[in-house]
Design an enzyme around this catalytic site. Structure first.
Site, PDB file in Angstrom:
ATOM      1  N   GLY A  64       0.814  -1.219   0.000  1.00  0.00           N
ATOM      2  CA  GLY A  64       0.000   0.000   0.000  1.00  0.00           C
ATOM      3  C   GLY A  64       0.841   1.259   0.000  1.00  0.00           C
ATOM      4  N   SER A  65       0.422   2.234   0.789  1.00  0.00           N
ATOM      5  CA  SER A  65       1.074   3.549   0.785  1.00  0.00           C
ATOM      6  C   SER A  65       2.495   3.549   1.336  1.00  0.00           C
ATOM      7  CB  SER A  65       0.216   4.560   1.555  1.00  0.00           C
ATOM      8  OG  SER A  65      -0.941   4.854   0.794  1.00  0.00           O
ATOM      9  N   THR A  66       2.908   2.454   1.952  1.00  0.00           N
ATOM     10  CA  THR A  66       4.302   2.415   2.411  1.00  0.00           C
ATOM     11  C   THR A  66       5.269   2.393   1.233  1.00  0.00           C
ATOM     12  OG1 THR A  66       4.377  -0.003   2.588  1.00  0.00           O
ATOM     13  CG2 THR A  66       3.686   1.229   4.555  1.00  0.00           C
TER      14      THR A  66
END
Length: 176
Positions: A64-66
């Protein structure tokens, strides 16, 4: 306490399961690890094999956003951007072929710093598309994507990083 909270989230979201790992940010040492649902190893009646699995180590999750900071780091290392570089986020929508990438909150122009702060999918996708596919793959591979984490825990799973030769623009944009 963490297990009770994890179990509560799994139950209220009707998820199949969940896991949490707490690491020391400086050393990478595992400080805590919990999975839900769990089981009592002292009770051998009706132990579901799915409950015995250490989901936090054996299951593969989409990051995801990581991924956004890694994409920005790759572009900075390649000399393509600086923290102050400005990108138009096109009102939070970007179309690549038949696919549209959306931001949770529409914005106008953002610096790279703001793209990370606001977690802009559009801004990060634009940054990723500035990179050569092979360079981006090599950068992600060099920081461990697609590799076993080598924690020493049994059953740990390697992530997946598809070969860069198979990437099309939407893959590269959504991976970011």
């Amino acid at each position: 306490l963490a297990y009770r909270e994890l179990n509560h989230v799994v139950e209220t979201t009707r998820a199949i399961g969940g896991g949490v790992v707490v690491l020391d940010a400086h050393t990478g040492e595992v400080l805590a690890l919990a999975n839900a649902p769990s089981y009592n190893p002292n009770s051998r009646t009706r132990i579901d094999p799915a409950r015995r699995r250490n989901r936090a180590l054996t299951d593969i999750y989409e990051p995801g956003s990581t991924m956004k900071p890694f994409t920005v780091a790759a572009a900075m290392e390649a000399g393509k951007i600086k923290p102050s570089t400005v990108f138009s986020t096109d009102g939070g929508r970007m179309t690549i072929g038949p696919n549209t990438i959306h931001d949770a909150h529409a914005a106008g122009s953002l610096t790279v710093e703001q793209i990370i702060q606001k977690s802009s999918n559009v801004g990060t996708a634009k940054i990723a598309l500035m990179l050569e596919r092979e360079y981006y793959w090599n950068f992600l591979h060099s920081v461990g994507y697609g590799e076993l984490p080598r924690t020493g825990f049994p059953g740990e799973a390697a992530g997946r990083l598809r070969p860069w030769k198979n990437w099309v623009p939407i893959d590269q944009a959504t991976m970011a």
